[in-house]
Structures are given as C-alpha cells and as structure tokens.
Write a protein that holds these residues in place. Structure first.
Motif, PDB file in Angstrom:
ATOM      1  N   THR A 233      32.608  30.721  36.536  1.00 20.70           N
ATOM      2  CA  THR A 233      31.775  31.693  37.248  1.00 20.70           C
ATOM      3  C   THR A 233      30.306  31.559  36.857  1.00 20.70           C
ATOM      4  O   THR A 233      29.415  31.735  37.702  1.00 20.70           O
ATOM      5  CB  THR A 233      32.249  33.131  36.988  1.00 20.70           C
ATOM      6  OG1 THR A 233      32.115  33.455  35.595  1.00 20.70           O
ATOM      7  CG2 THR A 233      33.708  33.306  37.382  1.00 20.70           C
ATOM      8  N   LEU A 234      30.032  31.244  35.581  1.00 14.75           N
ATOM      9  CA  LEU A 234      28.643  31.028  35.173  1.00 14.75           C
ATOM     10  C   LEU A 234      28.060  29.803  35.866  1.00 14.75           C
ATOM     11  O   LEU A 234      26.883  29.797  36.262  1.00 14.75           O
ATOM     12  CB  LEU A 234      28.555  30.880  33.653  1.00 14.75           C
ATOM     13  CG  LEU A 234      28.898  32.126  32.840  1.00 14.75           C
ATOM     14  CD1 LEU A 234      28.877  31.810  31.343  1.00 14.75           C
ATOM     15  CD2 LEU A 234      27.932  33.263  33.151  1.00 14.75           C
TER      16      LEU A 234
ATOM     17  N   VAL B  37      28.453  39.110  40.370  1.00 10.59           N
ATOM     18  CA  VAL B  37      29.577  40.043  40.258  1.00 10.59           C
ATOM     19  C   VAL B  37      30.825  39.304  39.809  1.00 10.59           C
ATOM     20  O   VAL B  37      31.595  39.792  38.976  1.00 10.59           O
ATOM     21  CB  VAL B  37      29.817  40.757  41.608  1.00 10.59           C
ATOM     22  CG1 VAL B  37      31.109  41.566  41.579  1.00 10.59           C
ATOM     23  CG2 VAL B  37      28.646  41.662  41.946  1.00 10.59           C
ATOM     24  N   LEU B  38      31.027  38.105  40.334  1.00  8.64           N
ATOM     25  CA  LEU B  38      32.170  37.278  39.934  1.00  8.64           C
ATOM     26  C   LEU B  38      32.146  37.004  38.436  1.00  8.64           C
ATOM     27  O   LEU B  38      33.155  37.150  37.742  1.00  8.64           O
ATOM     28  CB  LEU B  38      32.151  35.964  40.719  1.00  8.64           C
ATOM     29  CG  LEU B  38      33.300  34.998  40.483  1.00  8.64           C
ATOM     30  CD1 LEU B  38      34.589  35.514  41.099  1.00  8.64           C
ATOM     31  CD2 LEU B  38      32.967  33.611  41.064  1.00  8.64           C
TER      32      LEU B  38
ATOM     33  N   ALA C 169      30.395  38.654  36.001  1.00  4.48           N
ATOM     34  CA  ALA C 169      30.491  39.878  35.203  1.00  4.48           C
ATOM     35  C   ALA C 169      31.918  40.407  35.167  1.00  4.48           C
ATOM     36  O   ALA C 169      32.409  40.863  34.121  1.00  4.48           O
ATOM     37  CB  ALA C 169      29.544  40.941  35.770  1.00  4.48           C
ATOM     38  N   SER C 170      32.616  40.332  36.289  1.00  8.40           N
ATOM     39  CA  SER C 170      33.981  40.855  36.349  1.00  8.40           C
ATOM     40  C   SER C 170      34.955  39.988  35.562  1.00  8.40           C
ATOM     41  O   SER C 170      35.980  40.482  35.082  1.00  8.40           O
ATOM     42  CB  SER C 170      34.430  40.960  37.807  1.00  8.40           C
ATOM     43  OG  SER C 170      33.580  41.820  38.540  1.00  8.40           O
ATOM     44  N   THR C 171      34.642  38.702  35.413  1.00  9.18           N
ATOM     45  CA  THR C 171      35.510  37.834  34.617  1.00  9.18           C
ATOM     46  C   THR C 171      35.523  38.266  33.152  1.00  9.18           C
ATOM     47  O   THR C 171      36.514  38.049  32.440  1.00  9.18           O
ATOM     48  CB  THR C 171      35.053  36.367  34.747  1.00  9.18           C
ATOM     49  OG1 THR C 171      35.034  36.009  36.128  1.00  9.18           O
ATOM     50  CG2 THR C 171      35.994  35.422  34.015  1.00  9.18           C
ATOM     51  N   LEU C 172      34.438  38.874  32.691  1.00  6.68           N
ATOM     52  CA  LEU C 172      34.406  39.384  31.317  1.00  6.68           C
ATOM     53  C   LEU C 172      35.503  40.419  31.083  1.00  6.68           C
ATOM     54  O   LEU C 172      36.010  40.552  29.960  1.00  6.68           O
ATOM     55  CB  LEU C 172      33.036  39.990  31.012  1.00  6.68           C
ATOM     56  CG  LEU C 172      31.878  38.997  30.853  1.00  6.68           C
ATOM     57  CD1 LEU C 172      30.559  39.739  30.783  1.00  6.68           C
ATOM     58  CD2 LEU C 172      32.083  38.148  29.600  1.00  6.68           C
ATOM     59  N   LEU C 173      35.877  41.152  32.121  1.00 10.28           N
ATOM     60  CA  LEU C 173      36.979  42.111  32.004  1.00 10.28           C
ATOM     61  C   LEU C 173      38.265  41.404  31.617  1.00 10.28           C
ATOM     62  O   LEU C 173      39.046  41.901  30.794  1.00 10.28           O
ATOM     63  CB  LEU C 173      37.179  42.852  33.329  1.00 10.28           C
ATOM     64  CG  LEU C 173      36.297  44.062  33.609  1.00 10.28           C
ATOM     65  CD1 LEU C 173      36.603  44.599  35.005  1.00 10.28           C
ATOM     66  CD2 LEU C 173      36.504  45.144  32.557  1.00 10.28           C
ATOM     67  N   ALA C 174      38.503  40.247  32.222  1.00  6.94           N
ATOM     68  CA  ALA C 174      39.717  39.493  31.888  1.00  6.94           C
ATOM     69  C   ALA C 174      39.683  39.016  30.448  1.00  6.94           C
ATOM     70  O   ALA C 174      40.700  39.082  29.736  1.00  6.94           O
ATOM     71  CB  ALA C 174      39.869  38.305  32.837  1.00  6.94           C
ATOM     72  N   VAL C 175      38.537  38.510  30.002  1.00  5.91           N
ATOM     73  CA  VAL C 175      38.415  38.052  28.611  1.00  5.91           C
ATOM     74  C   VAL C 175      38.750  39.188  27.653  1.00  5.91           C
ATOM     75  O   VAL C 175      39.414  38.994  26.624  1.00  5.91           O
ATOM     76  CB  VAL C 175      36.990  37.515  28.350  1.00  5.91           C
ATOM     77  CG1 VAL C 175      36.821  37.128  26.885  1.00  5.91           C
ATOM     78  CG2 VAL C 175      36.696  36.322  29.252  1.00  5.91           C
ATOM     79  N   TRP C 176      38.334  40.393  27.988  1.00  3.43           N
ATOM     80  CA  TRP C 176      38.540  41.556  27.130  1.00  3.43           C
ATOM     81  C   TRP C 176      39.961  42.101  27.219  1.00  3.43           C
ATOM     82  O   TRP C 176      40.560  42.499  26.212  1.00  3.43           O
ATOM     83  CB  TRP C 176      37.516  42.635  27.520  1.00  3.43           C
ATOM     84  CG  TRP C 176      37.650  43.929  26.772  1.00  3.43           C
ATOM     85  CD1 TRP C 176      37.826  44.085  25.420  1.00  3.43           C
ATOM     86  CD2 TRP C 176      37.618  45.249  27.318  1.00  3.43           C
ATOM     87  NE1 TRP C 176      37.896  45.421  25.101  1.00  3.43           N
ATOM     88  CE2 TRP C 176      37.775  46.160  26.248  1.00  3.43           C
ATOM     89  CE3 TRP C 176      37.450  45.743  28.617  1.00  3.43           C
ATOM     90  CZ2 TRP C 176      37.780  47.533  26.440  1.00  3.43           C
ATOM     91  CZ3 TRP C 176      37.450  47.113  28.803  1.00  3.43           C
ATOM     92  CH2 TRP C 176      37.626  47.998  27.716  1.00  3.43           C
ATOM     93  N   LEU C 177      40.545  42.099  28.422  1.00  3.33           N
ATOM     94  CA  LEU C 177      41.789  42.837  28.651  1.00  3.33           C
ATOM     95  C   LEU C 177      43.063  41.987  28.651  1.00  3.33           C
ATOM     96  O   LEU C 177      44.152  42.523  28.433  1.00  3.33           O
ATOM     97  CB  LEU C 177      41.712  43.571  29.995  1.00  3.33           C
ATOM     98  CG  LEU C 177      40.716  44.730  30.096  1.00  3.33           C
ATOM     99  CD1 LEU C 177      40.675  45.253  31.519  1.00  3.33           C
ATOM    100  CD2 LEU C 177      41.093  45.848  29.124  1.00  3.33           C
TER     101      LEU C 177
ATOM    102  N   VAL D 289      35.417  39.654  45.191  1.00  4.94           N
ATOM    103  CA  VAL D 289      35.307  38.707  44.081  1.00  4.94           C
ATOM    104  C   VAL D 289      35.497  39.405  42.731  1.00  4.94           C
ATOM    105  O   VAL D 289      35.972  38.792  41.770  1.00  4.94           O
ATOM    106  CB  VAL D 289      33.967  37.930  44.114  1.00  4.94           C
ATOM    107  CG1 VAL D 289      33.836  37.133  45.397  1.00  4.94           C
ATOM    108  CG2 VAL D 289      32.774  38.839  43.915  1.00  4.94           C
ATOM    109  N   ALA D 290      35.158  40.692  42.635  1.00  2.09           N
ATOM    110  CA  ALA D 290      35.384  41.426  41.388  1.00  2.09           C
ATOM    111  C   ALA D 290      36.875  41.529  41.088  1.00  2.09           C
ATOM    112  O   ALA D 290      37.318  41.270  39.956  1.00  2.09           O
ATOM    113  CB  ALA D 290      34.769  42.830  41.479  1.00  2.09           C
ATOM    114  N   PHE D 291      37.669  41.893  42.089  1.00  2.00           N
ATOM    115  CA  PHE D 291      39.121  41.971  41.893  1.00  2.00           C
ATOM    116  C   PHE D 291      39.703  40.590  41.591  1.00  2.00           C
ATOM    117  O   PHE D 291      40.590  40.450  40.748  1.00  2.00           O
ATOM    118  CB  PHE D 291      39.792  42.576  43.131  1.00  2.00           C
ATOM    119  CG  PHE D 291      39.665  44.070  43.223  1.00  2.00           C
ATOM    120  CD1 PHE D 291      40.309  44.901  42.311  1.00  2.00           C
ATOM    121  CD2 PHE D 291      38.899  44.661  44.226  1.00  2.00           C
ATOM    122  CE1 PHE D 291      40.195  46.281  42.387  1.00  2.00           C
ATOM    123  CE2 PHE D 291      38.779  46.045  44.313  1.00  2.00           C
ATOM    124  CZ  PHE D 291      39.431  46.856  43.390  1.00  2.00           C
TER     125      PHE D 291
END
Length: 453
Positions: free
Chosen positions: A139-140, A303-304, A306-314, A360-362
């Motif tokens: 995503t980056l 947004v893509l 930033a939202s991937t960081l949620l996966a890294v965390w969760l 893309v966030a989902f």
C-alpha cells in the motif's frame, strides 16, 4: 530488532509490488494519447505486466526451493531495477510492454518470496503482524506511485517546466517516462539490501544445513535454547514431508490448496486492482478533471495504506477469520452503493471518492493482508514455495482477466456493471470464508501442517 530489520527488507518487495502495478494508472491516459491505444490495446498494455507476473510466479516456487529464498529475493530486485529503466527509455509501445512484462516477472517473484520469507522467520505469536508488513508496504508503494504520478503531472503542466533536453523529455514532454524511472531507486535499494539478509532457517533445514539454520534461529529467537527447540520441531516436521508437489492433490492437502486458491482469486474479484489501475479513469467518468482525478486517486491510496495498519495491529489479536468476515461484508456494501450511484447517475466526484475510500479501507484490513498470511502459513515446508506459486498464479490470472475485461465492460455496459458484479463476488467470498476458513492465530507452521492431517 534483527527480525524486524530482515522482515522490513523482505517487505520492500511489497513496496515495489505496489509501485510497479499502480504506476501505470497515471500513465494510461498519456499513453493512449501518444500511441492511440484502442480499448483492446489499452487492456493489453495494463495486463502485460500481469502476464509477466504469472511467469515470475511460475518460476519463483521452483527457484526458491532449489536455490533458497535469499537468492530469489535478489533476482526480484534486479529484474525490477532493469524494468523501470527499460520502461523509461522504451522507444515504442511494444518495447514498453516488454519492459512491463519484465517488471511484472519481478513483481510475481516478490509476491511469492516476500511473504514466504517473512512467514518462515517469524515466531507464531507475531507471524500475522510481520507478514502483514508485506501488504502494508504494498500500500505504501501504491501511495508513492499515486503521489509521484500526481506531482509529476502537475509539474509538467506548469509554465516553469518549459525546459529542454533529457530532463524535459523525461519529466515534461513525455512525463510518463519519469513516472516509471523513479521506481529504479527503491528497486536498487531492495537489490542491495537483499544481499545482506540470511536465508530462511526452514529452507536451510531442507537443504541439509542445520548448523546454519541454528545460527539464524539463535539471532531470531530468545537465545540458543529456544532456537534449538524450534530447530528440532522443524527437523521433525520436515522429516515427515516429501518434496513432491503432487502431494497437494492428496486428501490431506487438497483442502488448504483450494482454500488458498479461493482466497487468492476472490480477493482480486473484489475489484481492488480495477480501482488501483483504472482509478483516475473512473474518477474522470464521475466528473473530475485529469489532474484532480489523480489527486482523488492518491487519497484512495492513502486510505488503503492507513487502514492496513489496522491489520498489522489486530490480526494476531482478533484473528484472521473475524477480520476477514468483517472486511468482506463492508467492502461488498461499499461497492454495491458505488455501482448503484453510477447506474442512476446521481453522484458527484467527491461522493465516488468517499465510497471508494470506504471500499479500500475494508479491503485493506482484511482481504489485502490476510490472503498473504494464510497462503504463506498453511503448506508444508518442503513444498511451501511451490504451493504458494499455485495459489498466487491463480491470483494473477484473475488479475489479468478482470483488468483486461474492464475497458470493454466499461464501454459496453458502463462503470456500474463492474462494481455491481464485484459486489456479487464478495458475497460468495463471505460465504466461503464463513464455511471453510479455520482460525490459525498463534499456531506454529508445524502445528498448522498437522491441522490438515
């Protein structure tokens, strides 16, 4: 720190994956004008890199099992460096397509070797998080390509850009060349850094080098005692495996194989690459000007990421299954609304950007990283790379089909048809995940292998 460092180096393959596959979005309109592409030629130009990806994927598994993960990572960096330069200096459309295919081969190799390597060096309790770094760097890379595309196009349109010579040719007159050329720098960095990482301890065991595997594991784990315990578990599991790819069709491994193919195929049938590759074209259909559409496309990419960081965390807390079910459901609703808006003609450009950002966030905290995590962890060590190649080849075949078809579907039925069709595919994916995906959070690779038995 050592584990984080080598995982980030490997994950640089994801950055180049993202840049290489999305840089094309900013060049399509320019190249259509310069070379008078028909809809068929436009689809072939976009899909040519994906054809190269399939060739890279087909080779990556066998090369990785024979020569090791490290050497294949180096090859990927070399191909991507050569391809970016080749695209920048191509004298005609066919040479450009050839260079795109070469870069695609590098991307295909990276799509196998980066998550595979990270999966094999990571401890069970952190494996999901570290493999998610691969999707995060994808995503980056996507965001970098979008921002560079937008910045270079804006620069080329300024009166102050009226220079001459090579710079004018690359960055102003045919600015798409500069968009491709700037990939050479991160590609070269990846190539050099790949020379410095150790090989995977699991591959070293299969290659008959347990002493080398122990040295690497000692650096990666909390001391030699933990390293020896893990080494014995790896050796025990490897001793029970065969290196024949035909075992994938046995009763014990058919289930993970079809699961991997299902996740790979339906993650792409979600339409994510259509949004990434054709995003500016879609936004222009919604009424945005060319330079504004690239800016809107860049917002979607941010947004893509930033939202991937949620996966890294969760992903190692919540688990693969819950995140995937949530993300697929949200993406399905977002695409259905987008398709409905286009169908009824009641949208503005900003509304489409918001809906695509939601989609893309989902996707980013679910399908994006979790498909790579699952594909990289569910197969036996001796055939893991080749088995991943089968699933990843299915992914790229799907990409070729959907991106080759999009221009024709857009011209015949409108943009809405593709979005509504993709939302239907997401319904199928949700049902499949609900029925078939087990939770592998916190399990060692060897324990997951026993799960299928």
């Amino acid at each position: 720190m050592f584990l984080t460092l080598i995982s980030l180096i490997s994950a640089m393959g994801g950055f180049l994956f993202g840049y290489e596959t999305v840089v094309i979005a900013g060049t399509i309109g320019l190249l259509k004008t310069q070379y008078a592409f028909s809809a068929l030629m436009e689809g072939w130009f976009v899909s040519s890199g994906l054809v190269g990806c399939m060739a890279g994927v087909a080779l990556a598994g066998t090369l990785s099992d024979r020569f090791g993960r490290k050497k294949v990572m180096i090859l990927s960096g070399l191909l991507l460096t050569l391809a970016s330069i080749g695209c920048a200096v191509a004298s005609n459309a066919w040479l450009l397509i050839f260079a795109r295919m070469l870069g695609g081969a590098g991307v295909g190799i990276a799509s196998i070797i980066s998550p595979l390597y990270i999966s094999e060096v990571s401890p069970p309790q952190l494996r999901g998080r570290f493999v998610s770094l691969f999707q995060l760097t994808i995503t980056l890379g996507i965001v970098a390509a979008m921002l560079i595309n937008a910045a270079l196009l804006e620069y080329s349109m300024q009166p102050a850009a009226a220079t001459t010579g090579l710079w004018h040719w690359l960055m102003v007159d045919q600015v798409w060349r500069g968009m491709f050329l700037l990939q050479a720098l991160p590609s070269l960095v990846f190539f050099v850094c790949a020379l410095l990482v150790p090989d995977s301890p699991r591959w070293l065991v299969t290659a008959g080098q347990p002493e080398s595997a122990l040295r690497v594991l000692t650096k990666l784990r909390a001391g030699e005692t933990a390293a020896r315990a893990e080494l014995e578990a790896i050796r025990s599991a490897v001793a029970e495996e065969t290196d024949s790819i035909s075992q994938l069709w046995t009763s014990g491994l058919r289930k993970p194989l079809w699961l991997a193919i299902f996740l790979a195929v339906f993650s792409e049938l979600s339409g994510i690459t259509v949004v990434m590759y054709y995003g500016p074209v879609i936004l222009e259909k919604a009424g945005l000007a060319a330079n504004k559409s690239l800016g809107g496309h860049a917002i979607i990419g941010m947004v893509l990421a930033a939202s991937t960081l949620l996966a890294v965390w969760l992903v190692d807390k919540v688990g693969r299954r819950k995140l995937l079910l949530t993300g697929v459901a949200g993406a399905c609703v977002s695409l259905a609304l987008t398709g409905g808006f286009f169908l009824r003609g009641i949208m503005e450009g900003s509304e489409v950007v918001i809906l695509l950002c939601a989609f893309v966030a989902f996707f980013a905290f679910s399908m994006g990283p979790i498909k790579w995590i699952v594909i990289a962890e569910i197969f036996p060590t001796k055939i893991r790379a080749r088995a991943m190649s089968v699933a990843t080849l299915a992914l790229w075949l799907t990409d070729v089909a959907i991106n080759f078809a999009f221009p024709a579907v857009r011209d015949l039925f409108g943009v809405s048809a593709m979005f509504l069709l993709c939302s239907g595919f997401l319904l199928i994916q949700w049902w499949g995940v609900w029925q078939r995906l087990p939770e592998t959070k916190g399990m060692s690779l060897e324990a997951i292998e026993r799960l299928w038995r």
